[in-house]
Scaffold this motif. Structure first.
Motif, short mmCIF file in Angstrom:
data_model
loop_
_atom_site.label_atom_id
_atom_site.label_comp_id
_atom_site.label_asym_id
_atom_site.label_seq_id
_atom_site.Cartn_x
_atom_site.Cartn_y
_atom_site.Cartn_z
N ALA A 158 4.33 -26.26 143.78
CA ALA A 158 5.22 -25.46 142.92
C ALA A 158 4.46 -24.92 141.72
O ALA A 158 3.41 -25.45 141.31
CB ALA A 158 6.38 -26.34 142.44
N ALA A 159 4.99 -23.84 141.15
CA ALA A 159 4.43 -23.29 139.92
C ALA A 159 4.50 -24.34 138.81
O ALA A 159 5.50 -25.07 138.68
CB ALA A 159 5.20 -22.05 139.50
N CYS A 160 3.44 -24.45 138.02
CA CYS A 160 3.52 -25.32 136.86
C CYS A 160 4.59 -24.78 135.91
O CYS A 160 4.83 -23.57 135.83
CB CYS A 160 2.17 -25.45 136.16
SG CYS A 160 1.42 -23.91 135.57
N ASP A 161 5.29 -25.69 135.23
CA ASP A 161 6.42 -25.30 134.40
C ASP A 161 6.46 -26.20 133.16
O ASP A 161 5.68 -27.16 133.05
CB ASP A 161 7.73 -25.38 135.19
CG ASP A 161 7.92 -26.73 135.88
OD1 ASP A 161 7.44 -27.76 135.36
OD2 ASP A 161 8.56 -26.75 136.95
N PRO A 162 7.34 -25.90 132.20
CA PRO A 162 7.39 -26.72 130.98
C PRO A 162 7.63 -28.19 131.27
O PRO A 162 7.08 -29.06 130.56
CB PRO A 162 8.54 -26.09 130.19
CG PRO A 162 8.54 -24.66 130.61
CD PRO A 162 8.20 -24.69 132.07
#
Length: 210
Positions: free
Chosen positions: A100-104
């Motif tokens: 998955a995309a890295c996120d906060p």
């Protein structure tokens, strides 16, 4: 590829994201300028009636029976329509559609809650071009990202193997908005050191294949 005419080039600063609008038949080439940099790529069908239609990793795997398409194979949307086709790859050929995309939230768990992320880059880039996507962050096409799957099913996080100038090229099969994030991840070793820039080149291709 030498006969294709570049219509525009956008540099994506290290750790940032940019969006480009492309027409069906145009080529989108993503270049690792310095080498060793992962790019998160997202593709959305253009037009308000298609605002939430996007490239889907799970639907693409079902179509191609691969973890990542080979040259000549399509990426499809959540409506199972081809949106991109992989047409050329001058990199070592390591790409990912599992992570998955890295996120906060990811960076908060790593102890740096104010860190830039690919998810944030995506939303900022879509807002900059006025694309009306309202769904969750899609699974990206992680170009140049090396995540081998072991025989026991385990995943390894290895540095991007690209060298300066390595590139991957897609043909747009629909009018689309393509977002590229130069992944800001500097806590897990997928990038070699600090995030570095990517380039997005849009070229006038030969049209969609029959």
């Amino acid at each position: 590829m030498q006969t294709d005419t570049m219509t525009r080039r956008v540099e994506v600063p290290g750790g940032a994201g940019r969006a480009v609008r492309v027409r069906a038949g145009e080529l989108v080439r993503i270049v690792d300028i310095l080498g060793g940099q992962v790019g998160d790529v997202f593709a959305f069908a253009a037009g308000e009636q298609h605002g939430n239609e996007h490239h889907s990793a799970e639907h693409t795997r079902a179509v191609t029976s691969r973890l990542f398409p080979a040259v000549g194979e399509p990426f499809v949307t959540d409506r199972r329509r081809p949106i991109l086709t992989l047409v050329a790859d001058t990199s070592p050929g390591h790409h990912d559609m599992l992570i998955a995309a890295c996120d906060p939230q990811r960076y908060a768990q790593l102890g740096v809650p104010d860190h830039r992320s690919c998810a944030t880059n995506l939303w900022e880039a879509l807002a900059a071009v006025g694309h009306p996507y309202t769904g969750p962050t899609p699974q990206p096409i992680n170009v140049f990202m090396r995540i081998p799957v072991g025989d026991d099913g385990t995943l390894s996080w290895l540095p991007a193997p690209t060298e300066a100038g390595d590139a991957i090229t897609f043909r747009a099969e629909l009018d689309a908005v393509v977002v590229v994030s130069s992944c800001p991840q500097d806590l897990v070793g997928i990038n070699r050191g600090a995030p570095s820039p990517l380039a997005v080149e849009v070229l006038a291709g030969q049209g969609r294949q029959p």
